[in-house]
Design an enzyme around this catalytic site. Structure first.
Site, PDB file in Angstrom:
ATOM      1  N   PRO A   2      21.398 -28.776-108.414  1.00  0.00           N
ATOM      2  CA  PRO A   2      22.544 -28.847-109.312  1.00  0.00           C
ATOM      3  C   PRO A   2      22.150 -28.561-110.758  1.00  0.00           C
ATOM      4  O   PRO A   2      21.064 -28.920-111.204  1.00  0.00           O
ATOM      5  CB  PRO A   2      23.023 -30.292-109.142  1.00  0.00           C
ATOM      6  CG  PRO A   2      22.547 -30.688-107.792  1.00  0.00           C
ATOM      7  CD  PRO A   2      21.235 -29.995-107.611  1.00  0.00           C
ATOM      8  N   GLU A   3      23.050 -27.910-111.478  1.00  0.00           N
ATOM      9  CA  GLU A   3      22.799 -27.598-112.881  1.00  0.00           C
ATOM     10  C   GLU A   3      23.502 -28.631-113.757  1.00  0.00           C
ATOM     11  O   GLU A   3      24.159 -29.551-113.272  1.00  0.00           O
ATOM     12  CB  GLU A   3      23.249 -26.169-113.168  1.00  0.00           C
ATOM     13  CG  GLU A   3      22.623 -25.190-112.169  1.00  0.00           C
ATOM     14  CD  GLU A   3      22.618 -23.743-112.601  1.00  0.00           C
ATOM     15  OE1 GLU A   3      22.729 -23.464-113.802  1.00  0.00           O
ATOM     16  OE2 GLU A   3      22.485 -22.880-111.723  1.00  0.00           O
ATOM     17  N   LYS A  50      19.852 -32.106-116.340  1.00  0.00           N
ATOM     18  CA  LYS A  50      19.999 -32.285-114.891  1.00  0.00           C
ATOM     19  C   LYS A  50      19.709 -33.711-114.448  1.00  0.00           C
ATOM     20  O   LYS A  50      19.636 -33.985-113.250  1.00  0.00           O
ATOM     21  CB  LYS A  50      19.051 -31.326-114.160  1.00  0.00           C
ATOM     22  CG  LYS A  50      19.301 -29.852-114.457  1.00  0.00           C
ATOM     23  CD  LYS A  50      18.306 -28.975-113.699  1.00  0.00           C
ATOM     24  CE  LYS A  50      18.523 -27.507-114.007  1.00  0.00           C
ATOM     25  NZ  LYS A  50      17.600 -26.640-113.226  1.00  0.00           N
ATOM     26  N   ARG A 254      11.463 -19.142-107.977  1.00  0.00           N
ATOM     27  CA  ARG A 254      12.884 -18.955-108.243  1.00  0.00           C
ATOM     28  C   ARG A 254      13.229 -17.474-108.169  1.00  0.00           C
ATOM     29  O   ARG A 254      12.507 -16.626-108.675  1.00  0.00           O
ATOM     30  CB  ARG A 254      13.251 -19.502-109.627  1.00  0.00           C
ATOM     31  CG  ARG A 254      13.163 -21.008-109.730  1.00  0.00           C
ATOM     32  CD  ARG A 254      14.236 -21.703-108.896  1.00  0.00           C
ATOM     33  NE  ARG A 254      14.204 -23.134-109.107  1.00  0.00           N
ATOM     34  CZ  ARG A 254      14.954 -23.756-110.014  1.00  0.00           C
ATOM     35  NH1 ARG A 254      15.773 -23.077-110.775  1.00  0.00           N
ATOM     36  NH2 ARG A 254      14.880 -25.054-110.164  1.00  0.00           N
TER      37      ARG A 254
END
Length: 265
Positions: A2-3, A50, A254
């Site tokens: 989640p951001e 976050k 990523r």
């Protein structure tokens, strides 16, 4: 993972906890398993990037802060007392009962408890929170820009994801911000307009902070909400070039997405 906007929304859902007394507490992490805030009052729930924080007060003890991070698989569930949890019991890391409601943190990637007086020290490794309401007024924007520009040879896509530069930006916002800015994520910081890029990220995330569906394109229809994120080989919405996908240098774990025409390497 989640951001920042997702954690902000989560904190808003948990605001009902504030000023309620904890009727039962179970922290199922070995290091903090003996911590028990039963009988304590939850005084505040808030996000920072976050990260999610909850503070608890008791007239006979110094205030405590519960700090959690969802990482990849974490979830918070809100249940009626006695209701069956939507995830297996063995995944619960934090269980708090307040009145007739149970708040359960499942598969949390990080759980820690510390005295409230240590809060500033505990978040000192993080950059400014990009969703802080005072972003434009307390020098937070300028600090984030300065932190990114301090490493001019670093890739802008890596710098944006570094929570020590600015807290809250994740992989989706990194991809969409770079596309809107017309910048390849692998381009060196020194070759980019950092203030403009940071401003785009802030505007995107601020616009989505209360939205049930995250949107970069302005179109909320399924499959049309992003420009490049998750769209490998799909046609660019601007020029029709197939969207590319790869990993990025030191950030090899990523994935990055970009349009080779709109964001030349």
């Amino acid at each position: 993972m989640p951001e920042g906007d997702s954690v902000l929304q989560l904190s808003q859902k948990l605001k009902f906890m504030e000023q309620q007394v904890v009727a039962a507490c179970s922290i199922r992490v070995p290091r903090f398993a003996t911590v028990n805030v039963q009988g304590w009052r939850c005084t505040r729930v808030w996000p920072y990037g976050k990260h999610l924080f909850m503070s608890f007060a008791h007239p006979e003890h110094a205030p405590l802060v519960l700090h959690t991070h969802l990482k990849m698989d974490g979830r918070w569930g809100i249940y009626r007392a006695g209701q069956r949890w939507r995830q297996p019991a063995h995944t619960a890391r934090v269980v708090l009962r307040l009145g007739e409601v149970e708040v359960v943190g499942h598969r949390l990637g990080m759980v820690e408890v510390f005295p409230q007086r240590e809060y500033a020290q505990r978040i000192s490794h993080l950059g400014p929170d990009i969703l802080d309401p005072q972003w434009q007024h307390n020098g937070l924007r300028e600090e984030a820009i300065a932190r990114i520009e301090a490493q001019p040879q670093r890739a802008i896509g890596v710098a944006l994801l570094d929570q020590g530069n600015v807290a809250g930006i994740g992989n989706e916002y990194r991809a969409e911000t770079c596309f809107i800015a017309g910048v390849h994520p692998g381009r060196a910081v020194a070759e980019t307009n950092v203030p403009a890029i940071v401003d785009i990220a802030r505007r995107l995330m601020w616009a989505n902070r209360n939205a049930p569906v995250r949107v970069s394109t302005g179109v909320r229809r399924a499959g049309e909400t992003t420009y490049v994120f998750g769209r490998e080989n799909a046609r660019c919405r601007r020029c029709g070039t197939p969207i590319a996908k790869a990993s990025l240098g030191e950030d090899y774990e990523r994935i990055i997405w970009w349009c080779p025409q709109c964001q030349p390497a």
